[in-house]
Design a protein around this motif. Structure first.
Motif, PDB file in Angstrom:
ATOM      1  N   GLN A  75       0.815  -1.216   0.000  1.00 52.61           N
ATOM      2  CA  GLN A  75       0.000   0.000   0.000  1.00 52.61           C
ATOM      3  C   GLN A  75       0.848   1.266   0.000  1.00 52.61           C
ATOM      4  OE1 GLN A  75      -2.415  -0.875   3.460  1.00 52.61           O
ATOM      5  NE2 GLN A  75      -4.160  -1.459   2.175  1.00 52.61           N
ATOM      6  N   GLN A  76       2.032   1.217   0.570  1.00 53.30           N
ATOM      7  CA  GLN A  76       2.862   2.414   0.616  1.00 53.30           C
ATOM      8  C   GLN A  76       3.660   2.643  -0.668  1.00 53.30           C
ATOM      9  OE1 GLN A  76       6.579   2.618   1.168  1.00 53.30           O
ATOM     10  NE2 GLN A  76       6.635   0.460   0.602  1.00 53.30           N
ATOM     11  N   LEU A  77       3.681   1.651  -1.548  1.00 47.43           N
ATOM     12  CA  LEU A  77       4.378   1.826  -2.825  1.00 47.43           C
ATOM     13  C   LEU A  77       3.530   2.668  -3.771  1.00 47.43           C
ATOM     14  CD1 LEU A  77       5.742  -1.788  -3.416  1.00 47.43           C
ATOM     15  CD2 LEU A  77       7.085   0.247  -2.856  1.00 47.43           C
ATOM     16  N   PRO A  78       4.169   3.471  -4.627  1.00 51.18           N
ATOM     17  CA  PRO A  78       3.401   4.245  -5.603  1.00 51.18           C
ATOM     18  C   PRO A  78       2.836   3.344  -6.696  1.00 51.18           C
ATOM     19  CG  PRO A  78       5.748   4.573  -5.948  1.00 51.18           C
ATOM     20  CD  PRO A  78       5.603   3.733  -4.707  1.00 51.18           C
ATOM     21  N   LYS A  79       1.834   3.820  -7.418  1.00 53.31           N
ATOM     22  CA  LYS A  79       1.219   3.029  -8.490  1.00 53.31           C
ATOM     23  C   LYS A  79       2.130   2.918  -9.705  1.00 53.31           C
ATOM     24  CE  LYS A  79      -3.398   4.116  -7.030  1.00 53.31           C
ATOM     25  NZ  LYS A  79      -4.580   3.351  -7.154  1.00 53.31           N
ATOM     26  N   THR A  80       3.060   3.834  -9.839  1.00 55.13           N
ATOM     27  CA  THR A  80       4.076   3.764 -10.891  1.00 55.13           C
ATOM     28  C   THR A  80       5.427   3.732 -10.204  1.00 55.13           C
ATOM     29  OG1 THR A  80       2.690   5.020 -12.419  1.00 55.13           O
ATOM     30  CG2 THR A  80       5.028   4.886 -12.936  1.00 55.13           C
ATOM     31  N   ILE A  81       6.191   2.658 -10.452  1.00 57.21           N
ATOM     32  CA  ILE A  81       7.480   2.509  -9.790  1.00 57.21           C
ATOM     33  C   ILE A  81       8.568   2.249 -10.827  1.00 57.21           C
ATOM     34  CG2 ILE A  81       6.484   1.713  -7.619  1.00 57.21           C
ATOM     35  CD1 ILE A  81       7.223  -1.106  -8.318  1.00 57.21           C
ATOM     36  N   THR A  82       9.797   2.483 -10.421  1.00 56.99           N
ATOM     37  CA  THR A  82      10.940   2.247 -11.304  1.00 56.99           C
ATOM     38  C   THR A  82      11.608   0.925 -10.940  1.00 56.99           C
ATOM     39  OG1 THR A  82      12.513   3.344  -9.842  1.00 56.99           O
ATOM     40  CG2 THR A  82      11.379   4.737 -11.478  1.00 56.99           C
ATOM     41  N   ALA A  83      12.424   0.450 -11.847  1.00 55.53           N
ATOM     42  CA  ALA A  83      13.192  -0.763 -11.575  1.00 55.53           C
ATOM     43  C   ALA A  83      14.121  -0.540 -10.385  1.00 55.53           C
ATOM     44  CB  ALA A  83      13.978  -1.177 -12.808  1.00 55.53           C
ATOM     45  N   GLU A  84      14.636   0.665 -10.252  1.00 54.65           N
ATOM     46  CA  GLU A  84      15.514   0.973  -9.121  1.00 54.65           C
ATOM     47  C   GLU A  84      14.781   0.767  -7.794  1.00 54.65           C
ATOM     48  OE1 GLU A  84      18.632   4.440  -7.799  1.00 54.65           O
ATOM     49  OE2 GLU A  84      16.928   5.015  -9.041  1.00 54.65           O
ATOM     50  N   THR A  85      13.511   1.193  -7.723  1.00 56.65           N
ATOM     51  CA  THR A  85      12.704   0.981  -6.518  1.00 56.65           C
ATOM     52  C   THR A  85      12.496  -0.502  -6.268  1.00 56.65           C
ATOM     53  OG1 THR A  85      11.554   3.080  -6.873  1.00 56.65           O
ATOM     54  CG2 THR A  85      10.482   1.491  -5.421  1.00 56.65           C
ATOM     55  N   ILE A  86      12.209  -1.246  -7.328  1.00 48.41           N
ATOM     56  CA  ILE A  86      11.978  -2.684  -7.194  1.00 48.41           C
ATOM     57  C   ILE A  86      13.202  -3.390  -6.624  1.00 48.41           C
ATOM     58  CG2 ILE A  86      11.537  -4.821  -8.480  1.00 48.41           C
ATOM     59  CD1 ILE A  86       9.905  -3.005 -10.464  1.00 48.41           C
ATOM     60  N   PHE A  87      14.381  -3.062  -7.154  1.00 45.19           N
ATOM     61  CA  PHE A  87      15.591  -3.751  -6.698  1.00 45.19           C
ATOM     62  C   PHE A  87      16.050  -3.282  -5.322  1.00 45.19           C
ATOM     63  CE2 PHE A  87      15.718  -4.820 -11.183  1.00 45.19           C
ATOM     64  CZ  PHE A  87      15.962  -6.187 -11.085  1.00 45.19           C
ATOM     65  N   ALA A  88      15.466  -2.188  -4.805  1.00 44.25           N
ATOM     66  CA  ALA A  88      15.781  -1.727  -3.454  1.00 44.25           C
ATOM     67  C   ALA A  88      14.914  -2.406  -2.404  1.00 44.25           C
ATOM     68  CB  ALA A  88      15.611  -0.209  -3.379  1.00 44.25           C
ATOM     69  N   ILE A  89      13.889  -3.171  -2.822  1.00 43.29           N
ATOM     70  CA  ILE A  89      13.017  -3.862  -1.877  1.00 43.29           C
ATOM     71  C   ILE A  89      13.793  -5.005  -1.231  1.00 43.29           C
ATOM     72  CG2 ILE A  89      10.924  -5.267  -1.647  1.00 43.29           C
ATOM     73  CD1 ILE A  89       9.785  -3.645  -4.029  1.00 43.29           C
ATOM     74  N   PRO A  90      13.811  -5.054   0.102  1.00 44.32           N
ATOM     75  CA  PRO A  90      14.535  -6.157   0.761  1.00 44.32           C
ATOM     76  C   PRO A  90      13.886  -7.506   0.493  1.00 44.32           C
ATOM     77  CG  PRO A  90      13.499  -4.694   2.387  1.00 44.32           C
ATOM     78  CD  PRO A  90      13.190  -4.152   1.038  1.00 44.32           C
ATOM     79  N   HIS A  91      14.698  -8.539   0.487  1.00 43.26           N
ATOM     80  CA  HIS A  91      14.182  -9.896   0.263  1.00 43.26           C
ATOM     81  C   HIS A  91      13.341 -10.276   1.445  1.00 43.26           C
ATOM     82  CE1 HIS A  91      16.525 -10.914  -3.331  1.00 43.26           C
ATOM     83  NE2 HIS A  91      17.392 -10.061  -2.829  1.00 43.26           N
TER      84      HIS A  91
END
Length: 91
Positions: A75-91
């Motif tokens: 829910q806190q993620l934006p509706k449009t995200i970048t690959a950089e944001t995706i790869f910053a998500i912890p496992h």
């Protein structure tokens, strides 16, 4: 979890998620009790190269985050995200 690095970290994706709860046809007995259903979140990323689907299916009894924590994170993620944001998500 395996993730491949995109060609550019500037690519943007449309991000949507769908929590689910499905009853199990045959309840599953574990050392933590019997599961009557399975809960999780389907995740969809749509970019200029197509659409990809993923799943978040926490197993809280086995040490992962809870479903409510995973939903709150989505829910806190934006509706449009970048690959950089995706790869910053912890496992």
């Amino acid at each position: 979890m395996y993730r491949t690095q995109p060609e550019t970290l500037c690519e943007t994706y449309s991000f949507t998620f769908y929590p689910y709860r499905r009853s199990l046809r045959h309840p599953l007995a574990t050392s933590h009790g019997t599961w009557q259903y399975r809960e999780g979140i389907f995740v969809r990323l749509t970019g200029n190269r197509g659409t990809g689907w993923g799943e978040i299916a926490p197993l809280t009894d086995f040490g992962s985050e809870s479903l409510s924590e995973a939903v709150a994170f989505c829910q806190q993620l934006p509706k449009t995200i970048t690959a950089e944001t995706i790869f910053a998500i912890p496992h």
